[in-house]
Design a protein around this motif. Structure first.
Motif, short mmCIF file in Angstrom:
data_model
loop_
_atom_site.label_atom_id
_atom_site.label_comp_id
_atom_site.label_asym_id
_atom_site.label_seq_id
_atom_site.Cartn_x
_atom_site.Cartn_y
_atom_site.Cartn_z
N ASP A 10 43.78 45.40 40.11
CA ASP A 10 43.83 44.58 41.33
C ASP A 10 45.24 44.54 41.92
N SER A 11 45.32 44.62 43.24
CA SER A 11 46.56 44.28 43.93
C SER A 11 46.76 42.78 43.71
N PRO A 12 47.96 42.31 43.34
CA PRO A 12 48.15 40.90 43.02
C PRO A 12 47.74 39.93 44.14
N ASP A 13 47.75 40.40 45.36
CA ASP A 13 47.41 39.53 46.49
C ASP A 13 45.97 39.67 46.96
N VAL A 14 45.19 40.55 46.30
CA VAL A 14 43.79 40.75 46.70
C VAL A 14 42.90 40.83 45.46
N PRO A 15 42.46 39.67 44.94
CA PRO A 15 41.57 39.68 43.78
C PRO A 15 40.33 40.53 44.05
N GLY A 16 39.95 41.31 43.05
CA GLY A 16 38.77 42.16 43.17
C GLY A 16 39.05 43.54 43.76
N SER A 17 40.27 43.77 44.20
CA SER A 17 40.58 45.05 44.85
C SER A 17 40.58 46.23 43.87
N GLY A 18 40.64 45.95 42.58
CA GLY A 18 40.57 47.03 41.60
C GLY A 18 39.28 47.84 41.70
N HIS A 19 38.24 47.24 42.27
CA HIS A 19 36.98 47.95 42.46
C HIS A 19 37.10 49.05 43.52
N GLN A 20 38.21 49.06 44.26
CA GLN A 20 38.42 50.11 45.26
C GLN A 20 39.08 51.36 44.66
N MET A 21 39.43 51.30 43.38
CA MET A 21 40.02 52.47 42.73
C MET A 21 39.00 53.61 42.70
N ARG A 22 39.48 54.82 42.76
CA ARG A 22 38.62 56.01 42.77
C ARG A 22 38.06 56.26 41.37
N ASP A 23 36.75 56.43 41.30
CA ASP A 23 36.09 56.65 40.02
C ASP A 23 36.65 57.86 39.28
N GLU A 24 36.88 58.95 39.99
CA GLU A 24 37.40 60.17 39.36
C GLU A 24 38.74 59.88 38.68
N PHE A 25 39.60 59.15 39.36
CA PHE A 25 40.89 58.79 38.80
C PHE A 25 40.72 57.93 37.55
N LEU A 26 39.88 56.91 37.64
CA LEU A 26 39.70 56.00 36.50
C LEU A 26 39.11 56.70 35.28
N LEU A 27 38.19 57.60 35.49
CA LEU A 27 37.60 58.33 34.36
C LEU A 27 38.65 59.22 33.68
N MET A 28 39.49 59.87 34.48
CA MET A 28 40.56 60.69 33.89
C MET A 28 41.55 59.81 33.12
N LEU A 29 41.90 58.67 33.70
CA LEU A 29 42.85 57.76 33.04
C LEU A 29 42.26 57.21 31.75
N ASP A 30 40.99 56.88 31.77
CA ASP A 30 40.32 56.37 30.58
C ASP A 30 40.35 57.43 29.47
N GLU A 31 40.12 58.68 29.82
CA GLU A 31 40.16 59.77 28.84
C GLU A 31 41.58 59.96 28.30
N ALA A 32 42.58 59.87 29.17
CA ALA A 32 43.97 59.99 28.72
C ALA A 32 44.32 58.87 27.75
#
Length: 117
Positions: A10-32
């Motif tokens: 989340d951006s500190p000033d916008v709760p819930g904004s973490g849901h706007q992260m790109r799925d492809e990016f998050l899956l790669m980061l999770d694997e790393a």
């Protein structure tokens, strides 16, 4: 995701904004994270335009579009462990600072790039 929750991005000033992260990016980061065997503490993920301005981010920051994160890494060994894992999952854009590692896979930017802060 096995190792992260959306609110970590989340951006500190916008709760819930973490849901706007790109799925492809998050899956790669999770694997790393899995490959590294160490926790990744996210310093910065999604950013609102206002927050990006406040922290001195570039006008075309990949944080604004959900393609980037900064991972806490305060020792040279931790930076190496994080970067080694990021490279194994094919991240091609990495920035290295004394206290964090920036990673993104923004398709609008040049690949095979590493920089220092």
């Amino acid at each position: 995701m096995k190792y992260f929750t959306y609110d970590e991005f989340d951006s500190p000033d916008v709760p819930g904004s973490g849901h706007q992260m790109r799925d492809e990016f998050l899956l790669m980061l999770d694997e790393a994270r899995h490959i590294s065997g160490v926790p990744f503490r996210i310093n910065s993920g999604m950013r609102s335009y206002e927050w990006n301005r406040r922290v001195g981010g570039s006008e075309n920051s990949s944080h604004l579009t959900g393609w980037a994160a900064d991972i806490s890494a305060t020792s040279s060994n931790r930076r190496w462990v994080v970067i080694h894992a990021l490279l194994q999952v094919q991240f091609t854009r990495i920035g290295v600072a004394d206290t964090f590692v920036h990673v993104d896979c923004d398709p609008t930017k040049v690949e095979n790039t590493m920089w220092l802060y």
